[in-house]
Write a protein that holds these residues in place. Structure first.
Motif, PDB file in Angstrom:
ATOM      1  N   PRO A  38      30.026 -22.876  11.642  1.00  0.00           N
ATOM      2  CA  PRO A  38      30.003 -22.301  12.293  1.00  0.00           C
ATOM      3  C   PRO A  38      28.748 -20.954  11.789  1.00  0.00           C
ATOM      4  O   PRO A  38      27.966 -21.541  11.032  1.00  0.00           O
ATOM      5  N   LEU A  39      27.739 -20.862  12.761  1.00  0.00           N
ATOM      6  CA  LEU A  39      26.550 -20.343  12.427  1.00  0.00           C
ATOM      7  C   LEU A  39      26.542 -18.964  11.679  1.00  0.00           C
ATOM      8  O   LEU A  39      26.215 -19.076  10.538  1.00  0.00           O
ATOM      9  N   ALA A  40      28.442 -18.469  11.882  1.00  0.00           N
ATOM     10  CA  ALA A  40      28.329 -17.181  11.402  1.00  0.00           C
ATOM     11  C   ALA A  40      28.032 -17.424   9.751  1.00  0.00           C
ATOM     12  O   ALA A  40      27.380 -16.876   8.941  1.00  0.00           O
ATOM     13  N   TYR A  41      28.487 -19.032   8.959  1.00  0.00           N
ATOM     14  CA  TYR A  41      28.727 -18.852   7.717  1.00  0.00           C
ATOM     15  C   TYR A  41      27.092 -19.421   7.161  1.00  0.00           C
ATOM     16  O   TYR A  41      26.885 -19.182   6.371  1.00  0.00           O
ATOM     17  N   ARG A  42      26.516 -19.976   8.669  1.00  0.00           N
ATOM     18  CA  ARG A  42      25.131 -20.785   7.852  1.00  0.00           C
ATOM     19  C   ARG A  42      24.468 -19.379   7.603  1.00  0.00           C
ATOM     20  O   ARG A  42      23.700 -19.500   6.384  1.00  0.00           O
ATOM     21  N   PHE A  43      24.333 -18.081   8.430  1.00  0.00           N
ATOM     22  CA  PHE A  43      23.605 -17.080   8.253  1.00  0.00           C
ATOM     23  C   PHE A  43      24.514 -16.008   6.945  1.00  0.00           C
ATOM     24  O   PHE A  43      23.032 -16.012   5.669  1.00  0.00           O
ATOM     25  N   ALA A  44      25.834 -16.021   6.884  1.00  0.00           N
ATOM     26  CA  ALA A  44      26.368 -15.831   5.514  1.00  0.00           C
ATOM     27  C   ALA A  44      25.776 -16.344   3.610  1.00  0.00           C
ATOM     28  O   ALA A  44      25.346 -15.414   3.706  1.00  0.00           O
ATOM     29  N   THR A  45      25.794 -17.723   4.371  1.00  0.00           N
ATOM     30  CA  THR A  45      25.559 -18.661   2.823  1.00  0.00           C
ATOM     31  C   THR A  45      23.861 -18.158   2.687  1.00  0.00           C
ATOM     32  O   THR A  45      23.627 -17.886   1.523  1.00  0.00           O
ATOM     33  N   GLY A  46      22.986 -17.981   3.957  1.00  0.00           N
ATOM     34  CA  GLY A  46      21.505 -17.487   3.849  1.00  0.00           C
ATOM     35  C   GLY A  46      21.397 -16.158   3.226  1.00  0.00           C
ATOM     36  O   GLY A  46      20.093 -16.070   1.959  1.00  0.00           O
ATOM     37  N   LEU A  47      22.305 -15.528   3.596  1.00  0.00           N
ATOM     38  CA  LEU A  47      21.457 -13.864   3.020  1.00  0.00           C
ATOM     39  C   LEU A  47      22.424 -14.156   1.775  1.00  0.00           C
ATOM     40  O   LEU A  47      21.836 -13.405   0.782  1.00  0.00           O
ATOM     41  N   ALA A  48      23.561 -14.316   1.106  1.00  0.00           N
ATOM     42  CA  ALA A  48      24.282 -14.382  -0.037  1.00  0.00           C
ATOM     43  C   ALA A  48      22.758 -15.048  -0.899  1.00  0.00           C
ATOM     44  O   ALA A  48      22.474 -14.091  -1.761  1.00  0.00           O
ATOM     45  N   LEU A  49      22.299 -16.031  -0.202  1.00  0.00           N
ATOM     46  CA  LEU A  49      21.880 -16.718  -1.356  1.00  0.00           C
ATOM     47  C   LEU A  49      20.151 -16.116  -1.552  1.00  0.00           C
ATOM     48  O   LEU A  49      19.511 -15.690  -2.729  1.00  0.00           O
ATOM     49  N   VAL A  50      19.697 -15.593  -0.548  1.00  0.00           N
ATOM     50  CA  VAL A  50      18.007 -14.416  -0.835  1.00  0.00           C
ATOM     51  C   VAL A  50      18.627 -13.449  -1.011  1.00  0.00           C
ATOM     52  O   VAL A  50      17.882 -13.018  -1.954  1.00  0.00           O
ATOM     53  N   THR A  51      19.864 -12.531  -0.989  1.00  0.00           N
ATOM     54  CA  THR A  51      19.902 -11.619  -1.983  1.00  0.00           C
ATOM     55  C   THR A  51      20.062 -12.153  -3.365  1.00  0.00           C
ATOM     56  O   THR A  51      19.648 -11.420  -3.887  1.00  0.00           O
ATOM     57  N   CYS A  52      20.704 -13.402  -3.956  1.00  0.00           N
ATOM     58  CA  CYS A  52      20.291 -13.049  -4.841  1.00  0.00           C
ATOM     59  C   CYS A  52      19.038 -13.777  -5.933  1.00  0.00           C
ATOM     60  O   CYS A  52      18.771 -13.539  -7.261  1.00  0.00           O
ATOM     61  N   PHE A  53      18.414 -14.520  -4.793  1.00  0.00           N
ATOM     62  CA  PHE A  53      17.343 -14.932  -5.163  1.00  0.00           C
ATOM     63  C   PHE A  53      16.103 -14.025  -5.252  1.00  0.00           C
ATOM     64  O   PHE A  53      15.585 -13.520  -6.641  1.00  0.00           O
ATOM     65  N   LEU A  54      16.344 -12.341  -4.346  1.00  0.00           N
ATOM     66  CA  LEU A  54      15.659 -11.290  -4.814  1.00  0.00           C
ATOM     67  C   LEU A  54      16.320 -10.543  -5.524  1.00  0.00           C
ATOM     68  O   LEU A  54      15.285  -9.834  -6.283  1.00  0.00           O
ATOM     69  N   LEU A  55      17.432 -10.947  -5.669  1.00  0.00           N
ATOM     70  CA  LEU A  55      18.415 -10.342  -7.479  1.00  0.00           C
ATOM     71  C   LEU A  55      17.924 -10.530  -8.515  1.00  0.00           C
ATOM     72  O   LEU A  55      16.834  -9.562  -9.655  1.00  0.00           O
ATOM     73  N   VAL A  56      17.251 -11.987  -8.732  1.00  0.00           N
ATOM     74  CA  VAL A  56      16.643 -12.150  -9.505  1.00  0.00           C
ATOM     75  C   VAL A  56      15.148 -12.602 -10.159  1.00  0.00           C
ATOM     76  O   VAL A  56      15.149 -12.185 -11.193  1.00  0.00           O
ATOM     77  N   TRP A  57      14.447 -12.228  -9.081  1.00  0.00           N
ATOM     78  CA  TRP A  57      13.050 -12.154  -9.211  1.00  0.00           C
ATOM     79  C   TRP A  57      12.211 -10.804  -9.311  1.00  0.00           C
ATOM     80  O   TRP A  57      11.695 -10.395 -10.431  1.00  0.00           O
ATOM     81  N   ILE A  58      12.982  -9.555  -8.886  1.00  0.00           N
ATOM     82  CA  ILE A  58      12.617  -8.471  -9.231  1.00  0.00           C
ATOM     83  C   ILE A  58      13.076  -8.112 -10.211  1.00  0.00           C
ATOM     84  O   ILE A  58      12.478  -7.578 -11.331  1.00  0.00           O
ATOM     85  N   ASN A  59      14.187  -8.432 -11.004  1.00  0.00           N
ATOM     86  CA  ASN A  59      14.879  -7.810 -12.271  1.00  0.00           C
ATOM     87  C   ASN A  59      14.074  -8.430 -13.676  1.00  0.00           C
ATOM     88  O   ASN A  59      13.698  -7.993 -13.701  1.00  0.00           O
ATOM     89  N   SER A  60      14.100 -10.235 -12.925  1.00  0.00           N
ATOM     90  CA  SER A  60      13.056 -10.481 -14.187  1.00  0.00           C
ATOM     91  C   SER A  60      11.689  -9.910 -13.911  1.00  0.00           C
ATOM     92  O   SER A  60      10.556 -10.095 -15.458  1.00  0.00           O
ATOM     93  N   ALA A  61      10.992  -9.924 -12.923  1.00  0.00           N
ATOM     94  CA  ALA A  61       9.588  -9.753 -12.396  1.00  0.00           C
ATOM     95  C   ALA A  61       9.142  -8.091 -13.148  1.00  0.00           C
ATOM     96  O   ALA A  61       8.851  -7.785 -13.684  1.00  0.00           O
ATOM     97  N   VAL A  62      10.030  -7.246 -12.796  1.00  0.00           N
ATOM     98  CA  VAL A  62       9.621  -5.729 -13.407  1.00  0.00           C
ATOM     99  C   VAL A  62      11.202  -4.967 -13.733  1.00  0.00           C
ATOM    100  O   VAL A  62      10.766  -4.061 -14.443  1.00  0.00           O
ATOM    101  N   GLY A  63      11.888  -5.517 -13.789  1.00  0.00           N
ATOM    102  CA  GLY A  63      13.323  -4.865 -13.915  1.00  0.00           C
ATOM    103  C   GLY A  63      13.965  -3.881 -12.919  1.00  0.00           C
ATOM    104  O   GLY A  63      12.839  -3.981 -12.029  1.00  0.00           O
ATOM    105  N   ILE A  64      15.152  -3.906 -12.824  1.00  0.00           N
ATOM    106  CA  ILE A  64      15.882  -2.877 -11.954  1.00  0.00           C
ATOM    107  C   ILE A  64      15.554  -1.587 -12.509  1.00  0.00           C
ATOM    108  O   ILE A  64      15.586  -0.555 -11.934  1.00  0.00           O
TER     109      ILE A  64
END
Length: 164
Positions: A38-64
């Motif tokens: 399912p393409l929806a599974y691939r998009f969902a996985t990608g979106l979840a991982l990108v969101t986690c990546f951004l959360l870690v990156w922003i939080n570790s770089a400057v803090g939220i």
């Protein structure tokens, strides 16, 4: 640092950490979507991982919440832990992943509330800005949950075999 760019002062460790984050996200995506149709599974996985990546990156770089040294920012580890534990319990299958991402979105929304109760002395860049940014992250997790739900509905025969 070889590149002398004003306002950007990364050391060697910063580049190693960024490489590990990017490689880890890419590896996780490849591992989780290797047997899925399912393409929806691939998009969902990608979106979840990108969101986690951004959360870690922003939080570790400057803090939220405040600066990166603010202990309230450690609460975001609970958000990531919620998603990880939920995904493992769901065995990375679409219906369970949807529930895990809803729980992750709720945990994301709870972070500024808890931080406001215990760490209100350092709530930069501002109360509403912090709540808005957390709402954006929660919306991304919720969108990923909706995509996992769509993947579960679109191919019920495959829902039990995703990531198996």
């Amino acid at each position: 640092m070889l590149l002398k760019i004003k306002g950007w002062a990364w050391g060697p460790l910063d580049f190693v950490v960024m490489w590990m984050l990017l490689a880890g996200a890419g590896f996780a995506y490849a591992l989780l979507t290797r047997n899925t149709v399912p393409l929806a599974y691939r998009f969902a996985t990608g979106l979840a991982l990108v969101t986690c990546f951004l959360l870690v990156w922003i939080n570790s770089a400057v803090g939220i919440i405040g600066s990166e040294e603010n202990p309230a920012n450690l609460l975001y580890a609970a958000v990531l832990f919620t998603g990880l534990i939920g995904a493992v319990i769901a065995r990375f299958q679409s219906p369970g992943m949807s529930r895990a991402l809803v729980a992750t979105a709720i945990a994301q929304l709870l972070v500024p509330v808890i931080a406001l109760l215990f760490h209100k002395h350092d709530f930069a860049p501002g109360l509403w800005q912090v709540f808005a940014l957390n709402a954006c992250f929660a919306a991304l997790f919720a969108t990923s949950a909706a995509l996992f739900q769509r993947a579960a509905r679109s191919s019920p025969a495959l829902r039990e075999t995703t990531a198996a």
